[in-house]
Design a protein around this motif. Sequence first.
Motif, PDB file in Angstrom:
ATOM      1  N   GLU A   1       0.741  -1.389   0.042  1.00 14.98           N
ATOM      2  CA  GLU A   1      -0.451  -0.162   0.703  1.00 14.98           C
ATOM      3  C   GLU A   1       1.125   1.356  -0.005  1.00 14.98           C
ATOM      4  O   GLU A   1       1.908   1.463   0.347  1.00 14.98           O
ATOM      5  CB  GLU A   1      -0.703  -0.287   1.409  1.00 14.98           C
ATOM      6  CG  GLU A   1      -1.837  -1.353   1.167  1.00 14.98           C
ATOM      7  CD  GLU A   1      -1.267  -2.527   2.337  1.00 14.98           C
ATOM      8  OE1 GLU A   1      -2.140  -2.681   2.644  1.00 14.98           O
ATOM      9  OE2 GLU A   1       0.203  -2.102   2.507  1.00 14.98           O
TER      10      GLU A   1
ATOM     11  N   CYS B   1      -2.316   0.113  -4.186  1.00 13.60           N
ATOM     12  CA  CYS B   1      -2.090  -1.122  -3.518  1.00 13.60           C
ATOM     13  C   CYS B   1      -1.401  -1.874  -4.905  1.00 13.60           C
ATOM     14  O   CYS B   1      -2.381  -2.191  -5.649  1.00 13.60           O
ATOM     15  CB  CYS B   1      -3.158  -1.930  -2.990  1.00 13.60           C
ATOM     16  SG  CYS B   1      -2.562  -3.788  -2.441  1.00 13.60           S
TER      17      CYS B   1
ATOM     18  N   TRP C   1     -10.126  -3.083   0.233  1.00 21.58           N
ATOM     19  CA  TRP C   1      -9.382  -2.624   1.737  1.00 21.58           C
ATOM     20  C   TRP C   1     -10.300  -2.290   2.511  1.00 21.58           C
ATOM     21  O   TRP C   1     -11.366  -2.294   2.492  1.00 21.58           O
ATOM     22  CB  TRP C   1      -9.743  -0.499   1.015  1.00 21.58           C
ATOM     23  CG  TRP C   1      -8.789  -0.689  -0.257  1.00 21.58           C
ATOM     24  CD1 TRP C   1      -9.430  -0.571  -1.197  1.00 21.58           C
ATOM     25  CD2 TRP C   1      -7.292  -0.295   0.037  1.00 21.58           C
ATOM     26  NE1 TRP C   1      -8.003   0.492  -2.399  1.00 21.58           N
ATOM     27  CE2 TRP C   1      -7.323  -0.354  -1.617  1.00 21.58           C
ATOM     28  CE3 TRP C   1      -6.273  -0.081   0.981  1.00 21.58           C
ATOM     29  CZ2 TRP C   1      -5.855   0.246  -2.074  1.00 21.58           C
ATOM     30  CZ3 TRP C   1      -5.755   0.159   0.603  1.00 21.58           C
ATOM     31  CH2 TRP C   1      -4.689   0.810  -0.998  1.00 21.58           C
TER      32      TRP C   1
ATOM     33  N   TYR D   1      -4.748   2.106   6.847  1.00 15.21           N
ATOM     34  CA  TYR D   1      -5.406   1.247   6.109  1.00 15.21           C
ATOM     35  C   TYR D   1      -4.800   0.244   5.052  1.00 15.21           C
ATOM     36  O   TYR D   1      -3.845   0.015   4.803  1.00 15.21           O
ATOM     37  CB  TYR D   1      -5.755   2.529   5.042  1.00 15.21           C
ATOM     38  CG  TYR D   1      -7.164   3.033   5.660  1.00 15.21           C
ATOM     39  CD1 TYR D   1      -8.093   3.007   4.790  1.00 15.21           C
ATOM     40  CD2 TYR D   1      -7.507   3.941   6.778  1.00 15.21           C
ATOM     41  CE1 TYR D   1      -9.560   3.708   4.902  1.00 15.21           C
ATOM     42  CE2 TYR D   1      -7.667   4.850   6.507  1.00 15.21           C
ATOM     43  CZ  TYR D   1      -9.402   4.475   6.006  1.00 15.21           C
ATOM     44  OH  TYR D   1     -10.101   5.150   6.595  1.00 15.21           O
TER      45      TYR D   1
ATOM     46  N   CYS E   1      -4.750  -3.331   2.287  1.00 18.71           N
ATOM     47  CA  CYS E   1      -5.412  -3.879   1.124  1.00 18.71           C
ATOM     48  C   CYS E   1      -5.627  -5.011   0.982  1.00 18.71           C
ATOM     49  O   CYS E   1      -4.023  -5.265   2.120  1.00 18.71           O
ATOM     50  CB  CYS E   1      -4.098  -3.570  -0.478  1.00 18.71           C
ATOM     51  SG  CYS E   1      -4.551  -4.081  -1.689  1.00 18.71           S
TER      52      CYS E   1
END
Length: 126
Positions: free
Chosen positions: A6, A22, A36, A94, A96
């Motif tokens: 990411e 990603c 995600w 966050y 991926c």
Amino acid sequence: QVQLVESGGGLVQAGGSLRLSCAASGRTFSNYAMGWFRQAPGKERDLVAAISRSGGRTRYADSVKGRFSISRDNAKSTAFLQMNSLKSEDTAVYYCAAKGGGFGSNTYYTTGYEYWGQGTQVTVSS
């Protein structure tokens, strides 16, 4: 094995936008649905958005509908998450993720995904 990396996280003011990327390698990218997820400290890792192998179907968490958009470019083996109108509650790491198989109900859950990136921090100031 599929490797996912990411990028694009950072610090942004509330109301601003970020675009996460990603980059995938190791296997044929188009064989995998992509998701995600995000995880704030002390909280569960929850779905943000998912996209089918061809990009024809998407799913979103209620909290981000109308603000976030997931997309993919199979020729570039890359998935994206466009985040607009960011709120402080969007602050999280966050991740991926990639999954084989169909675009069924397991796309909503972390357990449905086999491969994960290292995460990228998104911090929304308010």
